[in-house]
Design an enzyme around this catalytic site. Structure first.
Site, mmCIF file in Angstrom:
data_model
loop_
_atom_site.group_PDB
_atom_site.id
_atom_site.type_symbol
_atom_site.label_atom_id
_atom_site.label_comp_id
_atom_site.label_asym_id
_atom_site.label_seq_id
_atom_site.Cartn_x
_atom_site.Cartn_y
_atom_site.Cartn_z
ATOM 1 N N GLU A 146 0.823 -1.212 0.000
ATOM 2 C CA GLU A 146 0.000 0.000 0.000
ATOM 3 C C GLU A 146 0.856 1.260 0.000
ATOM 4 O O GLU A 146 0.519 2.253 -0.659
ATOM 5 C CB GLU A 146 -0.937 -0.005 1.216
ATOM 6 C CG GLU A 146 -1.940 -1.138 1.242
ATOM 7 C CD GLU A 146 -3.024 -0.999 0.188
ATOM 8 O OE1 GLU A 146 -3.819 -1.935 0.045
ATOM 9 O OE2 GLU A 146 -3.083 0.054 -0.491
ATOM 10 N N ARG A 162 0.619 3.827 -3.234
ATOM 11 C CA ARG A 162 -0.020 5.111 -2.917
ATOM 12 C C ARG A 162 1.001 6.232 -2.723
ATOM 13 O O ARG A 162 0.878 7.298 -3.318
ATOM 14 C CB ARG A 162 -0.897 4.978 -1.664
ATOM 15 C CG ARG A 162 -1.992 3.947 -1.786
ATOM 16 C CD ARG A 162 -2.964 4.026 -0.623
ATOM 17 N NE ARG A 162 -3.801 2.833 -0.530
ATOM 18 C CZ ARG A 162 -5.051 2.825 -0.091
ATOM 19 N NH1 ARG A 162 -5.630 3.939 0.293
ATOM 20 N NH2 ARG A 162 -5.734 1.691 -0.027
ATOM 21 N N ASP A 208 -4.821 -10.606 -8.281
ATOM 22 C CA ASP A 208 -5.206 -9.930 -9.525
ATOM 23 C C ASP A 208 -4.116 -9.042 -10.114
ATOM 24 O O ASP A 208 -3.811 -9.114 -11.308
ATOM 25 C CB ASP A 208 -6.495 -9.132 -9.328
ATOM 26 C CG ASP A 208 -6.404 -8.146 -8.167
ATOM 27 O OD1 ASP A 208 -5.432 -8.210 -7.397
ATOM 28 O OD2 ASP A 208 -7.322 -7.311 -8.036
ATOM 29 N N GLU A 230 -12.317 0.726 -9.793
ATOM 30 C CA GLU A 230 -12.112 -0.237 -10.876
ATOM 31 C C GLU A 230 -13.121 -0.104 -12.011
ATOM 32 O O GLU A 230 -12.774 -0.263 -13.191
ATOM 33 C CB GLU A 230 -12.125 -1.667 -10.319
ATOM 34 C CG GLU A 230 -10.869 -2.079 -9.587
ATOM 35 C CD GLU A 230 -10.792 -1.543 -8.168
ATOM 36 O OE1 GLU A 230 -9.750 -1.739 -7.513
ATOM 37 O OE2 GLU A 230 -11.782 -0.921 -7.709
#
Length: 553
Positions: free
Chosen positions: A227, A231, A360, A452
């Site tokens: 993360e 980010r 994913d 998404e």
């Protein structure tokens, strides 16, 4: 992902049958209980106090109120409080509302679009016009109006963050407060390049000032490697490229170097957590595994950091991870399991595969590393294509349509168009007797303001020019404003999109709403395809554009 058991299926099916009285009552009880648990202690106390007060006074005034409502002795009802009780009685009786609903409407902070007045709405529509407005064809709006609508939404979200969460990680818009994850101003950093792309120079400058004077990574705090990379490191690198301001590169070098202890493991598969102040790293408390997506979706950022700094250790660390995963046994037709052990470097939980969370973005970053490097590193492309050519599945890439415009098969785009028609989270009913092919479980009916869907709309519009994708994006924006916009500033995620009257707010606006969702909406509505051109940039998994190397200055 385990297939649903018969018991799970029966419970879900009954929960969705219309006319099921007992289950309907159970759902209402669960819904009310969730609402109750989401309230603060002060709000609960106010509701309980009001309920008791109404009960006592109602009993004392019952006969008077009853007769006054029937038209008898109306001249005797003189107390303002008795008039208030009469009003409550009429509202509850005529609208079939519960006491909880009435008190909630009176005492709880406004959060739904019903409280958005004409000046707050995206284009000034009143509640009664909301349905027609949402369904309105976006062709009736000029590109300038569409872009300004997104800017307005950003400004509203940013104002809430500025007023109630400045310098903190996430806004809690309903309680007008904030929450911390790492204590590093995640929302602000995530939103930097969005503000630059939207031309919001005033907001950008105040955020840049905070980065310059307040942002410090010398803190005794554990952060998640994945993360923080996508980010913070990704956001700073992207902003550096868009602005040319060396401040953001210096901050990127600082956080990048502090994340490197995560790679000090026996297998060189990184730990999930790093203390950026102490320079130590560790796995989660409950396992020595990392998820495959975590360790294989940091490559774009570290590769770019090495290219900019001419310090090879960043790229070398992530390249070793990629190579290990490439050579591991346990893959089936190119599909990878969800977990990998940081000590042994081997896949765990073998035989369990997912195309969702935990795996994913592994596939996403294979394609994007190939693009980032100028389509020269063919191992990435081969690994990306293998699952799609295998007999067991056809894999939907996260950035649909990329293949057609990079020499890949035409059917990738066809599959992307089909995927665009599906819900975000569904469960397939595989056993005989299923009434529906797919089910959206109760726990999956939330909307977290995630990007998404609009990300996919952006790609599909860029590649096909089909205006329906813009129309869908416009409807999404309108409904964000109707159901998730908080009047005092910000937007909130909601628990149940199937209940428009009470979608049940979560009091949380995550950083990706500003960093990704609104950015992709803005790019979707822009006719200027040179604005973050897909021939020059590749987006990381947090929507931060990084340059394709041959085109970098």
């Amino acid at each position: 992902m385990h297939p649903p058991s018969r018991q799970d299926y029966v419970a879900i099916t009954l929960g969705q049958k219309s006319g099921s009285y007992n289950n309907s009552k159970q759902w209402r009880r669960q819904s009310c209980w969730r609402k109750w648990k989401q309230l603060s202690r002060l709000q609960r106390s106010l509701i309980l106090f009001t309920a008791v007060l109404l009960l006592i006074c109602g009993l004392a005034s019952y006969s008077t109120i009853t007769e006054s409502l029937r038209g008898k002795r109306s001249h005797q009802v003189r107390s303002p409080f008795v008039l208030f009780l009469s009003l409550v009685f009429l509202v509850l009786h005529s609208q079939k509302h519960s006491l909880f609903d009435f008190v909630a409407h009176v005492f709880l902070p406004s959060w739904r679009g019903a409280v958005i007045d004409a000046e707050q709405g995206t284009d000034g529509a009143k509640d009664g016009d909301a349905k027609d407005d949402t369904a309105a064809d976006q062709d009736t709006k000029t590109v300038k109006e569409l872009l300004e609508a997104v800017r307005d939404s950003f400004r509203h979200a940013w104002q809430g963050y500025k007023d109630f969460a400045w310098g903190h990680d996430e806004l809690r818009p309903i309680s007008k407060s904030y929450s911390e994850w790492f204590g590093l101003g995640l929302t602000l950093i995530d939103a930097l390049d969005t503000m630059w792309i939207m031309g919001l120079k005033t907001e950008f400058e105040e955020a840049k000032s905070w980065v310059s004077t307040e942002l410090s990574f010398n803190k005794n705090v554990d952060v998640n490697l994945f993360e923080s990379t996508i980010r913070i490191l990704g956001g700073l690198l992207s902003t550096y490229h868009l602005t040319g301001d060396a401040l953001f590169l210096e901050k990127a070098k600082d956080i990048g170097s502090r994340l490197m202890p995560a790679f000090n493991t026996p297998s060189k598969i990184p730990y999930s957590d790093v203390n950026i102040g102490k320079g130590t790293a560790h796995p989660p408390r409950w396992t020595s595994d990392s998820t495959v997506a975590e360790v294989t979706s940091i490559q774009l950022e570290f590769r770019e950091l090495s290219r900019l700094t001419q310090e090879p250790q960043y790229q070398a660390a992530v390249a070793e991870v990629t190579n290990k995963v490439h050579n591991l046994d346990g893959k089936v037709d190119g599909l990878v399991p969800m977990f990998i052990n940081t000590h042994s470097g081997q896949f765990t939980h073998q035989g369990i595969f997912t195309l969702g969370a935990r795996a994913d973005s592994y596939y996403e970053y294979l394609l994007k590393q190939w693009l980032q490097g100028g389509k020269k590193e063919h191992q990435f492309l081969e690994d990306y294509l293998q699952p799609q050519d295998g007999p067991s599945c056809v894999f939907p890439a996260r950035d649909p349509g990329s293949g057609r415009y990079n020499g890949l098969p035409e059917d990738h785009l066809d599959l992307a168009k089909q995927m665009m028609e599906t819900p975000e989270i569904v469960h397939f009913n595989m056993h005989q007797g299923s009434v529906r092919d797919i089910e959206v479980k109760l726990a999956d009916r939330h909307n977290l303001l995630r990007p998404e869907t609009v990300e996919s709309l952006f790609y599909l519009y860029r590649f096909t020019k089909d205006k329906k994708y813009r129309q869908w994006g416009w409807e999404i924006l309108q409904n964000f404003n109707k159901y998730t916009k908080v009047s005092s500033g910000g937007y909130t995620s909601v628990n149940n999109v199937r209940d428009p009257d009470y979608p049940s707010p979560r009091d949380k606006m995550e950083s990706f709403f500003l960093g990704e969702t609104l950015k992709y909406l803005y790019l979707l509505f822009s006719d200027d395809f040179s604005l973050v051109s897909l021939d020059k940039y590749v987006f990381n998994t947090e929507a931060h554009p990084l340059p394709i190397w041959p085109s970098a200055a």
